[in-house]
Motif scaffolding. Structure first.
Motif, PDB file in Angstrom:
ATOM      1  N   THR A 220      25.804   7.008  19.703  1.00 61.12           N
ATOM      2  CA  THR A 220      26.173   8.416  19.878  1.00 61.12           C
ATOM      3  C   THR A 220      25.095   9.256  19.207  1.00 61.12           C
ATOM      4  OG1 THR A 220      27.485   8.395  17.849  1.00 61.12           O
ATOM      5  CG2 THR A 220      28.643   7.922  19.923  1.00 61.12           C
ATOM      6  N   GLY A 221      25.188  10.558  19.363  1.00 59.55           N
ATOM      7  CA  GLY A 221      24.187  11.430  18.768  1.00 59.55           C
ATOM      8  C   GLY A 221      24.677  12.864  18.740  1.00 59.55           C
ATOM      9  N   PRO A 222      23.820  13.790  18.317  1.00 54.38           N
ATOM     10  CA  PRO A 222      24.237  15.186  18.209  1.00 54.38           C
ATOM     11  C   PRO A 222      24.632  15.810  19.545  1.00 54.38           C
ATOM     12  CG  PRO A 222      21.870  14.933  17.843  1.00 54.38           C
ATOM     13  CD  PRO A 222      22.451  13.569  17.820  1.00 54.38           C
TER      14      PRO A 222
ATOM     15  N   VAL B 253      20.748  12.326  33.386  1.00 54.24           N
ATOM     16  CA  VAL B 253      20.340  11.368  32.354  1.00 54.24           C
ATOM     17  C   VAL B 253      18.826  11.189  32.367  1.00 54.24           C
ATOM     18  CG1 VAL B 253      20.487   8.953  31.630  1.00 54.24           C
ATOM     19  CG2 VAL B 253      22.556  10.168  32.376  1.00 54.24           C
ATOM     20  N   TRP B 254      18.236  11.199  33.578  1.00 51.56           N
ATOM     21  CA  TRP B 254      16.792  10.966  33.701  1.00 51.56           C
ATOM     22  C   TRP B 254      16.016  12.264  33.902  1.00 51.56           C
ATOM     23  CZ3 TRP B 254      20.542   7.905  35.943  1.00 51.56           C
ATOM     24  CH2 TRP B 254      20.672   6.617  35.391  1.00 51.56           C
TER      25      TRP B 254
ATOM     26  N   THR C 256      32.034  10.661  33.848  1.00 51.91           N
ATOM     27  CA  THR C 256      32.238   9.416  33.108  1.00 51.91           C
ATOM     28  C   THR C 256      31.032   8.500  33.237  1.00 51.91           C
ATOM     29  OG1 THR C 256      34.632   9.569  33.418  1.00 51.91           O
ATOM     30  CG2 THR C 256      33.726   7.403  32.852  1.00 51.91           C
ATOM     31  N   LEU C 257      30.500   8.378  34.447  1.00 54.68           N
ATOM     32  CA  LEU C 257      29.329   7.531  34.650  1.00 54.68           C
ATOM     33  C   LEU C 257      28.133   8.063  33.863  1.00 54.68           C
ATOM     34  CD1 LEU C 257      27.860   5.190  35.981  1.00 54.68           C
ATOM     35  CD2 LEU C 257      27.444   6.666  37.970  1.00 54.68           C
ATOM     36  N   GLY C 258      27.879   9.360  33.939  1.00 54.28           N
ATOM     37  CA  GLY C 258      26.756   9.938  33.207  1.00 54.28           C
ATOM     38  C   GLY C 258      26.877   9.715  31.708  1.00 54.28           C
TER      39      GLY C 258
ATOM     40  N   HIS D  35      25.256   6.828  26.756  1.00 54.10           N
ATOM     41  CA  HIS D  35      25.731   6.346  25.457  1.00 54.10           C
ATOM     42  C   HIS D  35      25.625   4.826  25.289  1.00 54.10           C
ATOM     43  CE1 HIS D  35      27.510  10.396  25.213  1.00 54.10           C
ATOM     44  NE2 HIS D  35      27.541  10.194  23.899  1.00 54.10           N
ATOM     45  N   LEU D  36      25.567   4.108  26.399  1.00 58.69           N
ATOM     46  CA  LEU D  36      25.480   2.646  26.306  1.00 58.69           C
ATOM     47  C   LEU D  36      24.049   2.123  26.413  1.00 58.69           C
ATOM     48  CD1 LEU D  36      28.555   1.552  28.461  1.00 58.69           C
ATOM     49  CD2 LEU D  36      28.376   1.695  25.958  1.00 58.69           C
ATOM     50  N   LEU D  37      23.175   2.921  27.033  1.00 59.85           N
ATOM     51  CA  LEU D  37      21.795   2.498  27.264  1.00 59.85           C
ATOM     52  C   LEU D  37      20.828   3.470  26.604  1.00 59.85           C
ATOM     53  CD1 LEU D  37      22.000   1.721  31.100  1.00 59.85           C
ATOM     54  CD2 LEU D  37      22.131   0.058  29.218  1.00 59.85           C
ATOM     55  N   LEU D  38      19.703   2.927  26.162  1.00 52.24           N
ATOM     56  CA  LEU D  38      18.583   3.779  25.751  1.00 52.24           C
ATOM     57  C   LEU D  38      17.593   3.736  26.897  1.00 52.24           C
ATOM     58  CD1 LEU D  38      17.204   5.506  23.596  1.00 52.24           C
ATOM     59  CD2 LEU D  38      16.090   3.412  22.769  1.00 52.24           C
ATOM     60  N   THR D  39      17.563   4.805  27.676  1.00 53.38           N
ATOM     61  CA  THR D  39      16.716   4.835  28.865  1.00 53.38           C
ATOM     62  C   THR D  39      15.256   5.069  28.466  1.00 53.38           C
ATOM     63  OG1 THR D  39      17.102   7.208  29.158  1.00 53.38           O
ATOM     64  CG2 THR D  39      18.591   5.708  30.292  1.00 53.38           C
TER      65      THR D  39
END
Length: 440
Positions: free
Chosen positions: A51-53, A216-217, A427-429, A434-438
């Protein structure tokens, strides 16, 4: 549950199975011999729950759009709606990027050894850099360009050079530009849909364009910025062919289409979208001279400055095969790229595309405005398919194909139960970020 809803769910399940298959097969390939060069196939990412800010802000934006987005999109006057779409898309993209923190999520993204900001100081003399640009594309040449600089025409790098020249240097400002400019792409899609199909469809598509997992990208990849430039070229062309200040908008469309050629070689595929817009418009011939006049400006300027687009493209193809493109297996990526696209556009878009396909199959029985929207989406899919079959997009397509994928969430305009589908998109975004570091 009626038949349409069941078929929507079947399409989403089939798309999910494609993603799972790409992941399972990709992991098996990596274990045997790591020729994929990605951390979490099929995405260029690594498994890192965190997680993050940006987490509270991202969740808040998602809840607000799901709860109020469809109603506001239906009620707001048109221009305030466009401003609201841009502001909310910007907030969604920024908040997702900030899940990784300011430094890792935004400020550092465009400063890595692959990126454009690595070469800012080599453009002190812009004319000299353009004249010698092709001399540094291939690996093994003196001071060869980093991958993303070599892989794009110099217009991409010059964007960040000029940003630096006006006093906004560094990765932070570059990231802010990419996110804020890229978020305008949603407005361009809405303007196009309204001009060529209907305002009602544009309004129904608006919340889905805001809440697309592609954010996300888009934050912070330069391809999000490229996507917005290409989308505005199409939007101005749509305004021109429907009689909205046709001379000015036609010239602006040509100017931006010319610019796209010098941002990314792959954006030449937007000729397909431009041709579709001309087909759907009622004033093609009168505006063509203005489009062509605008189209010559950027190519002429770069050519006179000493940059040879065709030579650079052929050298890029060679450079591509010198790097990861030379060993990444086409047999895997030609279908795994499509699994990446599913994650970029989300389940609602999959369902919307299924419904759009059904509408086109019943051509004469379908409303005219929905057929027009369907043709625009077909153009986007055709561009994406051409990029896929070319073999020049093996992996990393969650970033590279943003200019094509940006259009696909407009298919959600034909869906009912928008809040349920928006929840799935959000939810997907959130899960992806939160689960991957892209990597982008």
């Amino acid at each position: 549950m009626n038949r349409d809803h069941r078929r929507d769910l079947y399409a989403v399940v089939a798309a999910a199975l494609l993603v799972v298959t790409a992941a399972v097969v990709g992991i098996a390939i990596k274990r045997a011999e790591d020729v994929l060069h990605v951390g979490w196939p099929p995405l260029y990412a690594n498994w890192l729950p965190h997680t993050g800010p940006g987490t509270p802000a991202a969740i808040t934006v998602a809840v607000i759009v799901v709860a109020y987005g469809p109603a506001l999109a239906a009620r707001l006057p048109w221009r305030p709606l466009l401003w609201a779409v841009w502001a909310t898309a910007t907030a969604w993209t920024f908040s997702l990027a900030l899940v990784d923190g300011w430094h890792r999520g935004i400020a550092r993204r465009l400063t890595t050894r692959y990126e454009y900001l690595q070469v800012i100081d080599r453009f002190d003399d812009i004319h000299a850099a353009l004249r010698s640009f092709t001399d540094h594309i291939l690996l093994g040449t003196a001071d060869h360009w980093p991958p993303h600089v070599a892989g794009h025409p110099p217009g991409a790098t010059l964007t960040f050079v000029l940003l630096d020249r006006i006093g906004l240097g560094g990765g932070g400002w570059a990231g802010v530009l990419v996110i804020t400019a890229g978020a305008t792409g949603a407005i361009a899609v809405l303007v196009t849909v309204r001009a060529l199909a209907s305002e009602a469809l544009a309004r129904r598509a608006a919340p889905f364009l805001v809440l697309a997992p592609a954010a996300v990208w888009a934050g912070t990849s330069a391809d999000g910025y490229f996507a917005a430039v290409a989308a505005w070229a199409v939007a101005f062309l749509a305004l021109a062919v429907t009689g909205h200040r046709p001379r000015a908008t036609a010239f602006a469309a040509g100017l931006l289409l010319g610019l796209t050629l010098y941002l990314s070689y792959g954006l030449t595929l937007f000729a397909v979208m431009a041709a579709t817009v001309l087909l759907l418009g009622s004033r093609r011939l009168p505006i063509l001279p203005y489009v062509l006049a605008g189209l010559t400006v950027v190519p002429l300027a770069f050519t006179m400055a000493g940059f040879n687009w065709w030579e650079a493209y052929h050298l890029l193809v060679e450079r591509y095969h010198q790097g990861a493109g030379g060993f990444r297996p086409y047999g895997y990526w030609v279908w795994a790229n499509l699994a990446c696209t599913v994650l970029v556009v989300g389940p609602a878009t999959v369902a919307g595309l299924r419904r759009t396909g059904a509408l086109l199959a019943r051509w004469h029985a379908s409303p005219g405005v929905e057929r027009r929207l369907g043709l625009l989406l077909c153009a986007a899919l055709l561009m994406l398919l051409a990029a896929d079959l070319s073999g020049m997009s093996k992996a990393e397509t969650e970033r590279i194909w943003l200019p094509f994928a940006l259009w696909l969430p407009a298919a959600c305009a034909v869906l009912d139960r928008p809040r349920a589908w928006l929840t799935a998109q959000a939810t997907l975004g959130l899960l992806l970020n939160h689960l991957l570091l892209t990597g982008w």
